[in-house]
Design an enzyme around this catalytic site. Sequence first.
Site, PDB file in Angstrom:
ATOM      1  N   TYR A 261      -2.997   0.271  10.545  1.00 26.71           N
ATOM      2  CA  TYR A 261      -2.859  -0.104   9.140  1.00 26.71           C
ATOM      3  C   TYR A 261      -1.481   0.304   8.615  1.00 26.71           C
ATOM      4  O   TYR A 261      -0.801  -0.490   7.946  1.00 26.71           O
ATOM      5  CB  TYR A 261      -3.965   0.553   8.313  1.00 26.71           C
ATOM      6  CG  TYR A 261      -3.951   0.177   6.856  1.00 26.71           C
ATOM      7  CD1 TYR A 261      -4.437  -1.061   6.445  1.00 26.71           C
ATOM      8  CD2 TYR A 261      -3.455   1.052   5.893  1.00 26.71           C
ATOM      9  CE1 TYR A 261      -4.423  -1.422   5.097  1.00 26.71           C
ATOM     10  CE2 TYR A 261      -3.440   0.700   4.544  1.00 26.71           C
ATOM     11  CZ  TYR A 261      -3.922  -0.525   4.157  1.00 26.71           C
ATOM     12  OH  TYR A 261      -3.908  -0.884   2.827  1.00 26.71           O
TER      13      TYR A 261
ATOM     14  N   SER B  89       0.864  -1.180   0.000  1.00 27.75           N
ATOM     15  CA  SER B  89       0.000   0.000   0.000  1.00 27.75           C
ATOM     16  C   SER B  89       0.895   1.223   0.000  1.00 27.75           C
ATOM     17  O   SER B  89       2.086   1.140   0.322  1.00 27.75           O
ATOM     18  CB  SER B  89      -0.878  -0.005   1.263  1.00 27.75           C
ATOM     19  OG  SER B  89      -1.451   1.261   1.506  1.00 27.75           O
TER      20      SER B  89
END
Length: 232
Positions: free
Chosen positions: A149, A136
Amino acid sequence: MPAHAVVVGASSTIGAAIARRVAAHVDVVHLWGRDEVRLAEAADGCRPLATALTHRVDVRDAEQVGAALQQVPAEEPLRTVVWAAGLFDWGATDTADPVRWQQLLDTNLTAAAVLTARVGPALVRSAPSSLVFIGSGAASQAYPDNAAYVASKHGLAGLSRAVFLDLRDRDVKVSLVSPGLVAAGAGLLSPQGQARPDSLIQPEDVADAVEFVLTSPPHVCPTEIRLAPQRS
């Protein structure tokens, strides 16, 4: 002898796109995920290219992971493993749910590391082979209200870099593909995703990057690929 691949997280939109691309390079593709309906749809997309087998797997459950891995015959080559599983959650540090953070870290990082240790020997035996982690933009920068996250994706990046060093001389490619906002899942909930979803990275773009790793010459490994929408 038939070659196998495992796509973890194949019931997601991104995972299904990757599975279709991976299926073009093996004889049997094993699709792991938690949503049986979406897994079946992903398998239908793969079957014109390869045999597609679905396995309902919660990657945090060691027994389920072990049972799914047993479906890959030890005597047949495991050419590709793609880790596309993951959880996403917003939450400021002072109001975050600790249970949710634990689930997120267990899924996004711990389970990825454990699976890597389990498939590593098969990838070495089957070399040349490939292990690809889907990261990501949060693998290289931080965002507010997103600490767990961000931590999980930073950890996944470190895992990928270290495993590459361990396996590079045994002809196993190890790569991290880190897309920015994708027109899927949480990306569609972003302001840009809601206003102009067509401007985001498409799931097929992520699949293209994975295929680039798989098809790059044996003497080179694209260790990290970052994708960003061209327009902000």
